[in-house]
Write an enzyme that holds these catalytic residues in place. Sequence first.
Site, PDB file in Angstrom:
ATOM      1  N   ILE A 162      -8.555  -1.611   1.856  1.00 48.13           N
ATOM      2  CA  ILE A 162      -7.242  -2.242   1.702  1.00 48.13           C
ATOM      3  C   ILE A 162      -6.161  -1.175   1.848  1.00 48.13           C
ATOM      4  CG2 ILE A 162      -5.725  -3.458   0.095  1.00 48.13           C
ATOM      5  CD1 ILE A 162      -8.306  -4.614  -1.203  1.00 48.13           C
ATOM      6  N   CYS A 163      -5.258  -1.396   2.792  1.00 52.25           N
ATOM      7  CA  CYS A 163      -4.124  -0.498   3.045  1.00 52.25           C
ATOM      8  C   CYS A 163      -4.614   0.949   3.243  1.00 52.25           C
ATOM      9  CB  CYS A 163      -3.104  -0.626   1.914  1.00 52.25           C
ATOM     10  SG  CYS A 163      -1.609   0.328   2.194  1.00 52.25           S
ATOM     11  N   GLN A 164      -4.205   1.851   2.359  1.00 52.95           N
ATOM     12  CA  GLN A 164      -4.635   3.242   2.475  1.00 52.95           C
ATOM     13  C   GLN A 164      -6.161   3.321   2.362  1.00 52.95           C
ATOM     14  OE1 GLN A 164      -3.308   5.678  -0.808  1.00 52.95           O
ATOM     15  NE2 GLN A 164      -2.847   7.397   0.551  1.00 52.95           N
TER      16      GLN A 164
END
Lengths: 380, 346
Positions: A162-164
């Site tokens: 998720i994201c980073q």
Amino acid sequence: MSPPLDQAQLLSRAAAALSITAESAAKELEAARGKLARGLKKLAELSEDELAIATVPRDEVWREDMVRLYRCRPVVDKPHPVPILIAYALVGRFQMIDLEADRSLVRKLLASGFDVYFIDWGLPGRAQRWLGIDDYVSGYLDRCVDVIRRRSGRDGINLMGICQGGVFSTCYAALFPQKVRNLALTVTPLDFHGDRKEPQVGAGYMNGWARSMTTQDVDDFVDVYGSAPGALVGFAFLMMNPVSHLTKYSTDLIDVLDDDAKLLGFLRMERWIADRPDHPGEVLRQWLKDLYQENKLIRSRLVLGGRTVDLRNITMPVLNIYATGDTIVPVSCSRGVGNHFGTDDYTEVPVPGGHIGTFVGGKAQKILAPTLAEWFGARG
Amino acid sequence: MSASESNEGSRATYDFWLGLIPQFLGQFGGFAPAGGPGTAVPEDLPFPVDQIAKAAAMTQQSLEGLAQALAPALKTGVPDMLAQWAKASPAFAFTRFGDADTATPQTMLAPWLALMSNSTGTGGALPQAPLQAMSRAWADMASRVTGANTAQMDTAFDRTYGALSDGVGLGPARKLQAAWRDVMNAAVAQQDARAQYAILVQDAFVQGFQRLLTALAAKADAGERVDSVLALIRMWAANTEHAVHETLQSERGLAATAALIRSDLAHRKKTQQMATILADQFDMASRRELDEAFREIQALKRELRASDAANSDDAPAGGRAPLRKSTSAKRRRRPDPAIDAGRDDA
């Protein structure tokens, strides 16, 4: 075309649109104050249990330094044989994937019969300032994957970032492809210069800020701070929509406090927002310089621990889910990157809403977990 | 880091937003004084519920003030209300309403700037001001008296008495004085950068108000009406947010933000240099020295990990991470943590 109005004319035309009277304003504001007064009483009656977030039953199965690996207790007798590991970002806490029982990605995946693990990156202190991206990818993440491989007896597991955490997962899949059976990415920045092709007002602040800094500025920032204070990182996110935050803590509260369900959701989200960990300095240095400034990931030029992260090594199936209203990771930074991977099985799925709304928004909730369950399920 | 330490930073962020509520709602009523005390904030609430309760109470109080301020304006008609509002809108007042209260933008931006200062750990903007003023006044006075700037004076003084000072053990004090001067200069530069940023934000708010008027005029032309004060405030917010985005994402906005960050970093760096001199003088380990110890520990951990990988069957794509020359490739494999002993049925 009519000539532009001067200020006096404009003011007069604008006033014509308002049908507010002294009486109506007094009545409306009195009603609003009443709602706030009732809301304050409700706040006083809330218990800690009602405010708890991330309450899915789970067991800690591994730990190192401040990092923990949890296994959620399966809710079916025979879970899917290939476990899913969820890696969240460092800039927030993992609780977003299980904010509330009825707005929980984790619970939905469990209900779909999956065996779900997730990583809590913990609260890095000053001693962790030297941790780099490779320490997370080839260190903590790799150890977590190995633990799950051993426990499940599988050579490769399902990895979801998720994201980073999606960037870390992408790097991991490129460096250790044999350990990843399927790779799912959600709201993940991959082309960090994508916003240049499709500039959007109100989106991509982080991209702009990072590029307006020199490499020396980035070095100075990390050298001076060591780790980026969590409150500072959080403040940077809030300043992406400063006016909305003025209304959020004032006029928007009138309706929020008047609705029990909205109020609990709001408070749990606030609790998550307020729990912002410090960000290890060396990760930040690489994140800003190698990714935001030099866009090395998508060009397969990123080097971690002396090894190049070549996206063509990612030959396993890839699912890339992005949010159509994402202002933190602009759509243009996530979408249309399939040709950079080495896989033939690449799928992109848009979900409505913003960056965080992907995990807690009503509409997105109906798409996200079912899409993941179906996609992982179909690929063994 | 403990939970309370974590909350400390978050509380500062809440203080910032909550501190803006009276100014934010006050501008719609021409900054009339806030209303009565309102509902009391319940005590002993958990964090961050206590902050939301505070926000609700402040909003309640500000709305009362707003109601009191709007009543007389609305008695004479909506245009008066808008005019009053426009007066309070930053800088718009200068172009259209000459008699506006010019302190308004500064009042509204003060907590914003203060938090930027607090969140970057450099201390509050407002408490620093007297120090900077003193520093500047001192520099100005020196220039007037001698026709030289402080740096030239210091250099001359140092040439004359520096060696003597060192001889009698005053070297550290001289270093400290120089470092303090650097801190003050950096603080002045920091305030300048903040002022530039504040001007930019003001511009955006002016544009936001202008956009609101244009949007309302368009509604009037379409025969639509806004009959709610809160709906009007929401319209202002949407239009102003857009203007803020455009301004802060422009080349000028990004440059001002970068300059702001740069000046904060320079100030912090100079402050750290001063702390290092003090730590050295009192024979204390500086933070930098502790950091070096952490760096070495992390390097050893990496070495261990590389050694583990060298003994593992799961070679990463692109080859194995290089080992440091001093590393033995035959290092014993690290045992799994005890907690890893759990099984699937755990």
